[in-house]
Write a protein that holds these residues in place. Structure first.
Motif, PDB file in Angstrom:
ATOM      1  N   LEU A 105       0.980  -1.190   0.097  1.00  0.00           N
ATOM      2  CA  LEU A 105       0.135   0.145  -0.134  1.00  0.00           C
ATOM      3  C   LEU A 105       0.745   1.271  -0.029  1.00  0.00           C
ATOM      4  CD1 LEU A 105      -2.661  -1.115   2.644  1.00  0.00           C
ATOM      5  CD2 LEU A 105      -2.938  -0.895   0.078  1.00  0.00           C
ATOM      6  N   ILE A 106       2.034   1.409   0.834  1.00  0.00           N
ATOM      7  CA  ILE A 106       2.689   2.435   0.736  1.00  0.00           C
ATOM      8  C   ILE A 106       3.578   2.469  -0.429  1.00  0.00           C
ATOM      9  CG2 ILE A 106       4.968   3.352   1.834  1.00  0.00           C
ATOM     10  CD1 ILE A 106       4.124   1.708   4.442  1.00  0.00           C
ATOM     11  N   ILE A 107       3.864   1.484  -1.248  1.00  0.00           N
ATOM     12  CA  ILE A 107       4.419   1.787  -2.468  1.00  0.00           C
ATOM     13  C   ILE A 107       3.586   2.178  -3.500  1.00  0.00           C
ATOM     14  CG2 ILE A 107       5.462   0.224  -4.488  1.00  0.00           C
ATOM     15  CD1 ILE A 107       6.542  -1.551  -2.560  1.00  0.00           C
ATOM     16  N   TYR A 108       2.237   1.897  -3.618  1.00  0.00           N
ATOM     17  CA  TYR A 108       1.156   2.169  -4.432  1.00  0.00           C
ATOM     18  C   TYR A 108       0.842   3.538  -4.157  1.00  0.00           C
ATOM     19  CZ  TYR A 108       1.352  -2.315  -6.691  1.00  0.00           C
ATOM     20  OH  TYR A 108       1.506  -3.518  -7.499  1.00  0.00           O
ATOM     21  N   GLN A 109       0.777   4.161  -2.898  1.00  0.00           N
ATOM     22  CA  GLN A 109       0.291   5.256  -2.481  1.00  0.00           C
ATOM     23  C   GLN A 109       0.735   6.648  -3.146  1.00  0.00           C
ATOM     24  OE1 GLN A 109      -2.508   5.852  -0.779  1.00  0.00           O
ATOM     25  NE2 GLN A 109      -2.477   7.932  -0.275  1.00  0.00           N
ATOM     26  N   PRO A 110       2.173   6.497  -3.374  1.00  0.00           N
ATOM     27  CA  PRO A 110       2.729   7.792  -4.032  1.00  0.00           C
ATOM     28  C   PRO A 110       1.993   7.964  -5.370  1.00  0.00           C
ATOM     29  CG  PRO A 110       4.389   6.547  -2.900  1.00  0.00           C
ATOM     30  CD  PRO A 110       3.429   5.692  -2.877  1.00  0.00           C
ATOM     31  N   ARG A 111       1.704   7.022  -6.235  1.00  0.00           N
ATOM     32  CA  ARG A 111       1.302   7.303  -7.398  1.00  0.00           C
ATOM     33  C   ARG A 111      -0.285   8.244  -7.364  1.00  0.00           C
ATOM     34  NH1 ARG A 111      -0.095   2.270 -10.895  1.00  0.00           N
ATOM     35  NH2 ARG A 111      -1.500   1.773  -9.347  1.00  0.00           N
ATOM     36  N   TYR A 112      -0.783   8.021  -6.459  1.00  0.00           N
ATOM     37  CA  TYR A 112      -2.274   8.628  -6.092  1.00  0.00           C
ATOM     38  C   TYR A 112      -2.053  10.147  -5.618  1.00  0.00           C
ATOM     39  CZ  TYR A 112      -4.256   4.212  -7.064  1.00  0.00           C
ATOM     40  OH  TYR A 112      -4.549   2.864  -7.676  1.00  0.00           O
ATOM     41  N   THR A 113      -0.984  10.036  -4.724  1.00  0.00           N
ATOM     42  CA  THR A 113      -0.389  11.523  -4.222  1.00  0.00           C
ATOM     43  C   THR A 113       0.076  12.467  -5.261  1.00  0.00           C
ATOM     44  OG1 THR A 113      -0.198  10.249  -2.084  1.00  0.00           O
ATOM     45  CG2 THR A 113       1.057  12.391  -2.149  1.00  0.00           C
ATOM     46  N   SER A 114       1.025  11.690  -6.081  1.00  0.00           N
ATOM     47  CA  SER A 114       1.665  12.309  -7.183  1.00  0.00           C
ATOM     48  C   SER A 114       0.699  13.219  -8.021  1.00  0.00           C
ATOM     49  CB  SER A 114       2.558  11.526  -7.918  1.00  0.00           C
ATOM     50  OG  SER A 114       3.276  12.360  -9.006  1.00  0.00           O
ATOM     51  N   ARG A 115      -0.454  12.277  -8.280  1.00  0.00           N
ATOM     52  CA  ARG A 115      -1.586  12.950  -9.354  1.00  0.00           C
ATOM     53  C   ARG A 115      -2.089  13.993  -8.693  1.00  0.00           C
ATOM     54  NH1 ARG A 115      -4.180   7.343 -11.791  1.00  0.00           N
ATOM     55  NH2 ARG A 115      -2.391   6.813 -13.007  1.00  0.00           N
ATOM     56  N   GLY A 116      -2.553  13.946  -7.383  1.00  0.00           N
ATOM     57  CA  GLY A 116      -3.049  14.871  -6.786  1.00  0.00           C
ATOM     58  C   GLY A 116      -2.221  16.238  -6.735  1.00  0.00           C
ATOM     59  N   ASN A 117      -1.056  15.993  -6.224  1.00  0.00           N
ATOM     60  CA  ASN A 117       0.075  17.303  -6.158  1.00  0.00           C
ATOM     61  C   ASN A 117       0.081  17.730  -7.422  1.00  0.00           C
ATOM     62  OD1 ASN A 117       0.126  16.678  -3.368  1.00  0.00           O
ATOM     63  ND2 ASN A 117       1.932  15.589  -3.389  1.00  0.00           N
ATOM     64  N   ARG A 118       0.130  17.043  -8.599  1.00  0.00           N
ATOM     65  CA  ARG A 118       0.547  17.650  -9.871  1.00  0.00           C
ATOM     66  C   ARG A 118      -0.712  18.455 -10.079  1.00  0.00           C
ATOM     67  NH1 ARG A 118       4.798  16.036 -12.589  1.00  0.00           N
ATOM     68  NH2 ARG A 118       3.909  16.363 -14.354  1.00  0.00           N
ATOM     69  N   LYS A 119      -1.897  17.951  -9.977  1.00  0.00           N
ATOM     70  CA  LYS A 119      -3.022  18.735 -10.390  1.00  0.00           C
ATOM     71  C   LYS A 119      -3.227  19.892  -9.487  1.00  0.00           C
ATOM     72  CE  LYS A 119      -6.571  16.224 -11.350  1.00  0.00           C
ATOM     73  NZ  LYS A 119      -7.781  15.426 -11.426  1.00  0.00           N
ATOM     74  N   THR A 120      -2.933  19.784  -8.298  1.00  0.00           N
ATOM     75  CA  THR A 120      -3.140  21.003  -7.250  1.00  0.00           C
ATOM     76  C   THR A 120      -1.914  22.136  -7.986  1.00  0.00           C
ATOM     77  OG1 THR A 120      -3.858  19.709  -5.586  1.00  0.00           O
ATOM     78  CG2 THR A 120      -2.752  21.957  -5.121  1.00  0.00           C
ATOM     79  N   ALA A 121      -0.761  21.574  -8.059  1.00  0.00           N
ATOM     80  CA  ALA A 121       0.300  22.388  -8.588  1.00  0.00           C
ATOM     81  C   ALA A 121       0.109  23.196  -9.893  1.00  0.00           C
ATOM     82  CB  ALA A 121       1.530  21.914  -8.671  1.00  0.00           C
ATOM     83  N   LEU A 122      -0.599  22.454 -10.807  1.00  0.00           N
ATOM     84  CA  LEU A 122      -0.897  23.067 -12.048  1.00  0.00           C
ATOM     85  C   LEU A 122      -2.276  24.075 -11.833  1.00  0.00           C
ATOM     86  CD1 LEU A 122      -0.992  23.000 -15.294  1.00  0.00           C
ATOM     87  CD2 LEU A 122      -2.628  21.116 -15.326  1.00  0.00           C
TER      88      LEU A 122
END
Length: 305
Positions: A25-42
């Motif tokens: 779960l920890i390994i797969y979690q950053p993928r979702y976090t990265s998408r959310g962070n990139r969308k927020t940053a954009l």
């Protein structure tokens, strides 16, 4: 995390749903976090850019209105009709502030753009031009960074007669050293890439290699550096204008407004300095926000943090 845990349990074969590896779960979690962070940053980058564009356009349209004087409304405190109050000549301080910010942003854009091009050329030349060229450019960078920044800026602006062009050229000639070092380091890293070595063995010239391989590689870092130069350029333009070595007093600029307001603070007219100063801080923070979010979009490691 709980939804991911439940989904992972449901997806497991029967009889093995009792435990789910938290490591997976920890390994797969950053993928979702990265998408959310990139969308927020954009979104944040777009909002900051649009806000700056609105300030520039509004300032260009209210240049004349910002100069209108009416002594019947002089020294008015902030109110609904005049949110930033008025000065001793009855000029609307809100309009003057917007017009001044627009002028400062345009000066900063021009100066930062020229300075970034100088940094790109010198940084690329230092990395690809051989030891002697690298030593000469590194010596020039150290020399410029060894002189107090504001002193060098004042000298150049004063020597060029102050005014718009004196400030723009002064800022452009003093803000390239730091970005030059960054670009030089990026070019040296790109120089070790296999495709650059293949291009050299095929007999391509250094100029062709720089144009086709090096510049596209360093362009994202160059773009971020350019945006992050804007707040420095705007602050230094306002600083030397405040000291009397920048834009002329007839022009609506933040430095001029803050310089004039110093004479009236003791009389209790605090709004003449507070609101323009806060507006300048907001513009600088918008540029910094746009630059930092753009950097997080370009760098995937920062997008996951």
């Amino acid at each position: 995390m709980l939804k991911l845990f439940g989904a992972a349990q449901a997806a497991r074969p029967a009889g093995t749903q009792g435990s789910v590896s938290l490591a997976r779960l920890i390994i797969y979690q950053p993928r979702y976090t990265s998408r959310g962070n990139r969308k927020t940053a954009l979104v944040a980058c777009i909002v900051a850019t649009l806000a700056l564009l609105v300030i520039v356009v509004a300032g260009l349209f209210c240049q004349e209105a910002a100069q209108v004087a009416d002594f019947s409304r002089s020294n008015l405190a902030p109110c609904l009709e005049y949110p930033f109050g008025t000065d001793r000549m009855g000029r609307d301080m809100f309009l003057r502030t917007i017009a001044g910010l627009s002028t400062s942003i345009l000066v900063g854009l021009l100066a930062a753009s020229v300075s970034s091009v100088i940094a790109l050329v010198l940084g690329t030349a230092a990395a690809l031009g051989g030891r002697k060229v690298d030593a000469a450019i590194s010596w020039l960078v150290d020399l410029c960074m060894g002189i107090p920044h504001i002193v060098l800026l004042l000298l150049i602006s004063y020597a060029l007669g102050k005014g718009f062009w004196g400030v723009a050229i002064g800022v452009a000639l003093t803000h390239w050293p730091s970005l030059t070092r960054v670009i030089r380091a990026e070019v040296l890293q790109c120089k070790q890439a296999p495709y650059v070595a293949v291009a050299e063995r095929l007999g391509q010239s250094r100029l062709r290699i720089a144009a086709r391989h090096i510049v596209p590689y360093v362009f994202p870092q160059y773009l971020v550096g350019l945006i992050l130069l804007f707040p420095h350029a705007i602050l230094h333009e306002a600083a030397i204008t405040f000291l009397g070595f920048g834009l002329s007093p007839e022009q609506p600029a933040i430095g001029v407004i803050l310089s004039e307001s110093m004479s009236y603070l003791s009389a209790g007219m605090w709004w003449l300095a507070v609101f323009p100063g806060l507006a300048l801080v907001v513009v600088v923070l918008l540029f910094d926000l746009a630059g930092s979010k753009l950097r997080s979009l370009i760098d995937p490691h920062q997008a996951q943090s």
